[in-house]
Scaffold this motif. Structure first.
Motif, mmCIF file in Angstrom:
data_model
loop_
_atom_site.group_PDB
_atom_site.id
_atom_site.type_symbol
_atom_site.label_atom_id
_atom_site.label_comp_id
_atom_site.label_asym_id
_atom_site.label_seq_id
_atom_site.Cartn_x
_atom_site.Cartn_y
_atom_site.Cartn_z
ATOM 1 N N TRP A 12 -8.768 4.012 8.139
ATOM 2 C CA TRP A 12 -7.771 3.292 8.067
ATOM 3 C C TRP A 12 -7.178 3.593 6.728
ATOM 4 N N GLN A 13 -6.089 3.847 6.689
ATOM 5 C CA GLN A 13 -5.303 4.105 5.429
ATOM 6 C C GLN A 13 -4.049 3.080 5.324
ATOM 7 N N GLY A 14 -4.027 2.635 4.001
ATOM 8 C CA GLY A 14 -2.911 1.486 3.873
ATOM 9 C C GLY A 14 -1.555 2.064 4.124
ATOM 10 N N GLY A 15 -0.702 1.211 4.593
ATOM 11 C CA GLY A 15 0.645 1.977 4.577
ATOM 12 C C GLY A 15 1.609 0.685 4.115
ATOM 13 N N TYR B 278 0.937 -1.017 -0.139
ATOM 14 C CA TYR B 278 -0.081 0.040 -0.009
ATOM 15 C C TYR B 278 0.830 1.053 0.040
ATOM 16 N N THR B 279 0.791 2.210 -1.141
ATOM 17 C CA THR B 279 1.853 3.142 -1.121
ATOM 18 C C THR B 279 1.207 4.425 -1.574
ATOM 19 N N ARG B 280 -0.116 4.575 -1.216
ATOM 20 C CA ARG B 280 -0.830 5.866 -1.693
ATOM 21 C C ARG B 280 -0.528 6.822 -0.856
ATOM 22 N N GLY B 281 -0.117 6.520 0.332
ATOM 23 C CA GLY B 281 -0.041 7.855 1.258
ATOM 24 C C GLY B 281 -0.302 7.357 3.002
ATOM 25 N N GLY B 282 0.010 8.163 3.485
ATOM 26 C CA GLY B 282 -0.603 7.790 5.059
ATOM 27 C C GLY B 282 -1.409 8.755 5.696
ATOM 28 N N LEU B 283 -1.716 8.424 6.953
ATOM 29 C CA LEU B 283 -2.653 9.370 7.573
ATOM 30 C C LEU B 283 -2.018 9.803 9.056
ATOM 31 N N ARG B 284 -1.703 11.208 9.127
ATOM 32 C CA ARG B 284 -1.099 11.713 10.218
ATOM 33 C C ARG B 284 -2.383 12.361 11.243
ATOM 34 N N ARG B 285 -1.733 12.449 12.456
ATOM 35 C CA ARG B 285 -2.616 13.254 13.323
ATOM 36 C C ARG B 285 -2.946 14.507 12.966
ATOM 37 N N ALA B 286 -1.774 15.053 12.020
ATOM 38 C CA ALA B 286 -2.032 16.728 11.594
ATOM 39 C C ALA B 286 -3.081 16.480 10.540
ATOM 40 N N ASP B 287 -3.625 15.414 9.992
ATOM 41 C CA ASP B 287 -4.598 15.319 8.651
ATOM 42 C C ASP B 287 -5.885 15.137 9.661
ATOM 43 N N HIS C 145 -0.103 0.098 8.520
ATOM 44 C CA HIS C 145 -1.298 0.655 8.060
ATOM 45 C C HIS C 145 -1.355 1.865 9.246
ATOM 46 N N ASP C 146 -2.061 3.096 8.795
ATOM 47 C CA ASP C 146 -2.762 4.130 9.840
ATOM 48 C C ASP C 146 -3.963 3.867 10.325
ATOM 49 N N ARG C 147 -4.159 3.737 11.376
ATOM 50 C CA ARG C 147 -5.674 3.518 11.834
ATOM 51 C C ARG C 147 -5.826 4.621 13.028
#
Length: 216
Positions: free
Chosen positions: A189-192, A15-24, A197-199
């Motif tokens: 959930w964002q694939g990593g 999974y390479t499309r990007g992450g999900l960070r707390r700032a998002d 992954h970011d959850r």
């Protein structure tokens, strides 16, 4: 049963499309959901409002089916259905419900936990009369989840009612309605890469939302 020709145990991808960070994140979950839904629409995903609706019968057996989300706001998420359907029977016994949005090509998922409340007749009527006329007639044709002998039964009934309502308004069926899911929990959930992954989970708490990162 013969052995499957495909070894599904080895099917995987990164999974390479990007992450999900707390700032998002947004202070409340529906604002982030709206942003993700807009991006799903912009990406031209097929049926971006399609969600898997899970209910549980009186014996504790879970059931799932795909339903279209028709509205959402601060009060919750709305969908419509036949009130004689299996899902409606389940909700009459147990109002707890789960929704899941599977946006695979964006490597995203959203899960919702909450409780379903019946919509008022006024709310249902307003939406029913906004639907295409053939969809209104279709609501009259199907006793959802009941057994039928053949597809021709449905098609014959549809043609009969289409002729009946040819020049008039289609009335709201007494057995057709909708539900608002009052949200208790939403998980994004964002694939990593490397399965990292970011959850993030939002849980309703004291009039606001507690936000936590979950391990993948």
């Amino acid at each position: 049963m013969t052995e499957p020709k495909i070894d599904i145990a080895d099917l995987r991808r990164e999974y390479t499309r990007g992450g999900l960070r707390r700032a998002d994140l947004t202070p409340e979950p529906l604002a982030l959901f709206e942003r993700w839904l807009e991006q799903a629409c912009e990406a031209r995903l097929a049926d971006p409002t399609a969600m898997c609706v899970a209910t549980v019968d009186q014996h504790g057996q879970p059931y799932q089916r795909m339903v279209l989300l028709k509205h959402f706001d601060g009060a919750g998420m709305v969908f419509y259905t036949n009130l004689g359907s299996r899902k409606a029977e389940h909700l009459a016994h147990n109002a707890r419900i789960s929704l899941h949005f599977p946006w695979h090509s964006l490597e995203r998922q959203v899960m919702v936990l909450g409780r379903a409340e019946r919509l008022s007749v006024v709310e249902v009527m307003k939406y029913f009369h906004s639907r295409p006329k053939d969809s209104q007639i279709g609501a009259w044709v199907s006793r959802q989840s009941s057994r039928i002998s053949a597809r021709g039964v449905l098609e014959g009934k549809f043609l009969e009612l289409k002729q009946k309502f040819l020049h008039g308004e289609v009335p709201l069926p007494s057995f057709w309605g909708g539900y608002r899911v009052v949200i208790d929990t939403m998980e994004f959930w964002q694939g990593g890469e490397h399965r990292l992954h970011d959850r993030f989970i939002y849980q309703r708490q004291d009039g606001g939302w507690a936000i936590d990162r979950l391990a993948p």
